[in-house]
Write an enzyme that holds these catalytic residues in place. Structure first.
Site, PDB file in Angstrom:
ATOM      1  N   ARG A 146       0.819  -1.213   0.000  1.00 53.62           N
ATOM      2  CA  ARG A 146       0.000   0.000   0.000  1.00 53.62           C
ATOM      3  C   ARG A 146       0.854   1.266   0.000  1.00 53.62           C
ATOM      4  O   ARG A 146       0.336   2.368  -0.054  1.00 53.62           O
ATOM      5  CB  ARG A 146      -0.916   0.004   1.222  1.00 53.62           C
ATOM      6  CG  ARG A 146      -1.931  -1.118   1.177  1.00 53.62           C
ATOM      7  CD  ARG A 146      -2.910  -1.031   2.293  1.00 53.62           C
ATOM      8  NE  ARG A 146      -3.641   0.208   2.324  1.00 53.62           N
ATOM      9  CZ  ARG A 146      -4.643   0.512   1.507  1.00 53.62           C
ATOM     10  NH1 ARG A 146      -5.032  -0.323   0.593  1.00 53.62           N
ATOM     11  NH2 ARG A 146      -5.252   1.682   1.623  1.00 53.62           N
ATOM     12  N   CYS A 176      -2.493  -6.290   3.109  1.00 57.30           N
ATOM     13  CA  CYS A 176      -3.278  -7.408   3.637  1.00 57.30           C
ATOM     14  C   CYS A 176      -4.762  -7.253   3.323  1.00 57.30           C
ATOM     15  O   CYS A 176      -5.291  -6.139   3.338  1.00 57.30           O
ATOM     16  CB  CYS A 176      -3.078  -7.496   5.151  1.00 57.30           C
ATOM     17  SG  CYS A 176      -1.467  -8.139   5.593  1.00 57.30           S
TER      18      CYS A 176
HETATM   19  N1  EPU Z   1      -9.535   4.325   5.516  1.00 55.19           N
HETATM   20  C1  EPU Z   1     -10.492   4.785   4.656  1.00 55.19           C
HETATM   21  N2  EPU Z   1     -10.067   5.557   3.595  1.00 55.19           N
HETATM   22  C2  EPU Z   1      -8.751   5.855   3.374  1.00 55.19           C
HETATM   23  C3  EPU Z   1      -7.792   5.378   4.287  1.00 55.19           C
HETATM   24  C4  EPU Z   1      -8.210   4.609   5.356  1.00 55.19           C
HETATM   25  O1  EPU Z   1     -11.677   4.533   4.821  1.00 55.19           O
HETATM   26  O2  EPU Z   1      -8.445   6.539   2.392  1.00 55.19           O
HETATM   27  C5  EPU Z   1      -9.967   3.482   6.654  1.00 55.19           C
HETATM   28  C6  EPU Z   1      -9.394   2.056   6.525  1.00 55.19           C
HETATM   29  O3  EPU Z   1     -10.164   1.271   5.648  1.00 55.19           O
HETATM   30  C7  EPU Z   1      -9.421   1.573   7.961  1.00 55.19           C
HETATM   31  C8  EPU Z   1      -9.119   2.852   8.745  1.00 55.19           C
HETATM   32  O4  EPU Z   1      -9.387   3.952   7.865  1.00 55.19           O
HETATM   33  O5  EPU Z   1     -10.711   1.128   8.292  1.00 55.19           O
HETATM   34  C9  EPU Z   1      -7.726   2.961   9.251  1.00 55.19           C
HETATM   35  O6  EPU Z   1      -6.799   2.829   8.180  1.00 55.19           O
HETATM   36  P1  EPU Z   1      -5.388   3.543   8.207  1.00 55.19           P
HETATM   37  O7  EPU Z   1      -5.312   4.483   7.046  1.00 55.19           O
HETATM   38  O8  EPU Z   1      -5.133   4.076   9.570  1.00 55.19           O
HETATM   39  O9  EPU Z   1      -4.421   2.320   7.956  1.00 55.19           O
HETATM   40  P2  EPU Z   1      -3.214   2.203   6.953  1.00 55.19           P
HETATM   41  O10 EPU Z   1      -2.406   3.445   6.930  1.00 55.19           O
HETATM   42  O11 EPU Z   1      -3.674   1.625   5.652  1.00 55.19           O
HETATM   43  C10 EPU Z   1      -1.498   1.396   8.754  1.00 55.19           C
HETATM   44  C11 EPU Z   1      -0.626   0.169   8.917  1.00 55.19           C
HETATM   45  C12 EPU Z   1      -1.485  -1.003   9.344  1.00 55.19           C
HETATM   46  C13 EPU Z   1      -2.151  -0.655  10.660  1.00 55.19           C
HETATM   47  C14 EPU Z   1      -2.998   0.623  10.479  1.00 55.19           C
HETATM   48  C15 EPU Z   1      -3.637   1.080  11.767  1.00 55.19           C
HETATM   49  C16 EPU Z   1       1.134   0.553   7.323  1.00 55.19           C
HETATM   50  C17 EPU Z   1       1.800   0.166   6.053  1.00 55.19           C
HETATM   51  N3  EPU Z   1       0.024  -0.107   7.648  1.00 55.19           N
HETATM   52  O12 EPU Z   1      -2.389   1.072   7.690  1.00 55.19           O
HETATM   53  O13 EPU Z   1      -0.608  -2.081   9.540  1.00 55.19           O
HETATM   54  O14 EPU Z   1      -2.967  -1.715  11.061  1.00 55.19           O
HETATM   55  O15 EPU Z   1      -2.159   1.681   9.978  1.00 55.19           O
HETATM   56  O16 EPU Z   1      -2.669   1.379  12.714  1.00 55.19           O
HETATM   57  O17 EPU Z   1       1.587   1.448   8.039  1.00 55.19           O
HETATM   58  C18 EPU Z   1       0.068  -4.304   9.523  1.00 55.19           C
HETATM   59  O18 EPU Z   1       1.170  -3.866   9.876  1.00 55.19           O
HETATM   60  O19 EPU Z   1      -0.231  -5.523   9.483  1.00 55.19           O
HETATM   61  C19 EPU Z   1      -0.952  -3.333   9.125  1.00 55.19           C
HETATM   62  C20 EPU Z   1      -2.061  -3.682   8.490  1.00 55.19           C
END
Ligand code: EPU
Length: 456
Positions: free
Chosen positions: A114, A138
């Site tokens: 991502r 994931c």
């Molecule tokens: N969301 C939206 N729209 C967006 C972005 C996010 O609806 O444009 C929603 C997501 O679908 C989710 C929520 O907001 O329901 C939180 O998503 P977030 O953007 O915080 O997550 P992320 O940046 O995609 C990172 C980590 C994840 C971790 C989450 C929460 C990375 C590469 N990934 O994901 O890590 O679980 O923050 O802390 O930094 C992992 O390490 O296994 C992993 C999945």
């Protein structure tokens, strides 16, 4: 007797990059010392930040995980020269010749991570355009990118959807903006930071995520010359600057990996010293770990996690954004909760489909029921939307060996430790995914005395 030979341990399958299936003979407590290095969820973003500097950067404590390889590949096709020293974990990134990449090369990375979405701001600043392939990561929910696109539009980016990705341009440059996120998304907050630091004028971000990995990204950007303040109530203010330099930085430790090994100690009735783990970033986890019946000792160079004997106790937890209980801590802990005396409830409020891994636990003998309702004090975004996002775990149940397939990164680690705790033999397939975020996990299992055989 451990059946992974030392020779095999030192080759590809040891880091987990080539392994596909591991056969475990359960019942051994995991005991010993392992080390965690830089956090996957900081390191990959810090690598993207190097694109913004006019001079080279040095990132220290970078783990050897496949997500780092994917981001290295993407940076290299954009002209960044990368040199890595595996032993020290030093990663040198030289962005002096940043250039547009060929569409075909970018597309070769489609679906693998991502992180490409975070290239947008830096590439728009450096080149005036960016192309982002279809994203991976994931499968734990819909994982939309609407917040990211809205953020970029706020800065003045023009976005065009193509059949195989997204093209962006910034004909008038990027300007600071007032932004309010609908949810404190980690990725969208990073998107704002990586774009605002070089945008013209001021940016105010409300409802920002404030995870320790984000604070560490802010540390890096400040070292590069950015001006960023973090105010109370999730407000971040950024003053754009014309030029940023490279940075030298030691990445914050991987608290998700540390929490996973802590749960492994609990599940296997073991005793693991996690070198590199620190208390401050794990405060919330440590409270829950103790409540469940685990014990820990904080040392200067790490944390010892162990099962002190006696029965494990049930808990009620809700995952949440920082400083709440992280969604990434939930899966390995659920395995421990199958051994607790009583009924535990886990309400997942960050991702709508993060219980895919429990089917395998049920096959192994666990009693876990999933519910669509919000079983917690808070009604979350998923309550009325038909997602099985609350789990009720009744224990203790004996786990027995089974053939199981890893569904995602954290779920995969939980499968490993369930297999280690189970009576008999388990075959865990698709373990390559685990190498996305757990450095040398096979070697670490070996060092902790697990009994297993690896198939490539
Ligand atoms: N969301 C939206 N729209 C967006 C972005 C996010 O609806 O444009 C929603 C997501 O679908 C989710 C929520 O907001 O329901 C939180 O998503 P977030 O953007 O915080 O997550 P992320 O940046 O995609 C990172 C980590 C994840 C971790 C989450 C929460 C990375 C590469 N990934 O994901 O890590 O679980 O923050 O802390 O930094 C992992 O390490 O296994 C992993 C999945």
């Amino acid at each position: 007797m451990n059946s992974l030979t030392q020779d095999a341990a030192l080759h590809g399958s040891a880091v987990g990059l080539t392994a596909d299936t591991i056969t475990f003979r359960g019942g051994q407590p995991l005991k010993g010392r392992i080390e965690v290095r830089g956090a996957k969820n900081l390191v990959t973003k810090a690598m993207v930040a190097a694109l913004l500097g006019e001079t080279p950067s040095l990132l220290k404590a970078v783990p050897n995980i496949s997500d780092v390889r994917v981001v290295s590949g993407l940076l290299e096709i954009h002209g960044v020269r990368i040199k890595r020293d595996d032993a020290s974990g030093d990663l040198h990134l030289d962005p002096s010749n940043v250039e547009s990449a060929h569409m075909a090369e970018i597309n070769a990375h489609a679906g693998s991570s991502r992180i490409p979405i975070l290239f947008c701001g830096p590439l728009l600043h450096r080149l005036g355009e960016a192309f982002i392939p279809d994203l991976g990561g994931c499968r734990i929910g819909d994982r939309p990118i609407d917040f990211h696109l809205e953020v970029l539009r706020n800065f003045g980016a023009v976005i065009e959807k193509l059949p195989d990705g997204i093209r962006m341009s910034a004909p008038d440059g990027l300007s600071g903006a007032k932004i309010q996120l609908p949810y404190p998304s980690v990725g969208a907050t990073e998107q704002v930071l990586l774009t605002a630091v070089r945008a013209t004028g001021r940016t105010e971000l409300r409802n920002a995520a404030i995870e320790p990995e984000i604070m560490d990204l802010i540390n890096i950007l400040q070292k590069m010359g950015a001006s960023i303040s973090v105010d109370a109530d999730r407000v971040i203010r950024i003053e754009g600057v014309d030029r940023l330099e490279g940075y030298r930085h030691r990445a914050i430790f991987d608290r998700n990996e540390a929490a996973s090994w802590a749960s492994a100690a609990l599940v296997t009735k073991g005793d693991i010293f996690v070198a590199g783990a620190r208390q401050a970033e794990m405060l919330t986890f440590l409270n829950v770990f103790r409540k469940v019946g685990g014990a820990f000792e904080i040392e200067e160079d790490g944390i010892r996690f162990y099962h002190p004997g006696g029965d494990l106790k049930p808990v009620v937890i809700e995952t949440d954004v920082h400083p709440g209980f992280m969604t990434d801590w939930q899966q390995p802990l659920v395995v421990a909760l199958t051994q607790a005396h009583g009924v535990s409830i886990v309400h997942e409020t960050v991702y709508e489909q993060r219980f895919g891994f429990v089917d395998a636990l049920v096959d192994m003998g666990a009693t876990v029921q999933l519910h669509r309702e919000c079983l917690g004090s808070e009604h979350c975004r998923f309550g009325q939307r038909n997602f099985l996002h609350s789990a009720v775990i009744s224990g203790p149940t004996k786990l027995h060996g089974a053939d199981i397939e890893v569904p995602d990164l954290r779920g995969g680690f939980s499968h490993l430790i369930a297999a280690l705790a189970a009576d008999g033999v388990s075959r865990v397939s698709n373990v390559g995914i685990i190498a996305r975020g757990y450095e040398n996990f096979i070697q670490k299992l070996h060092d902790l005395g697990a009994d297993f055989t690896v198939e490539s």
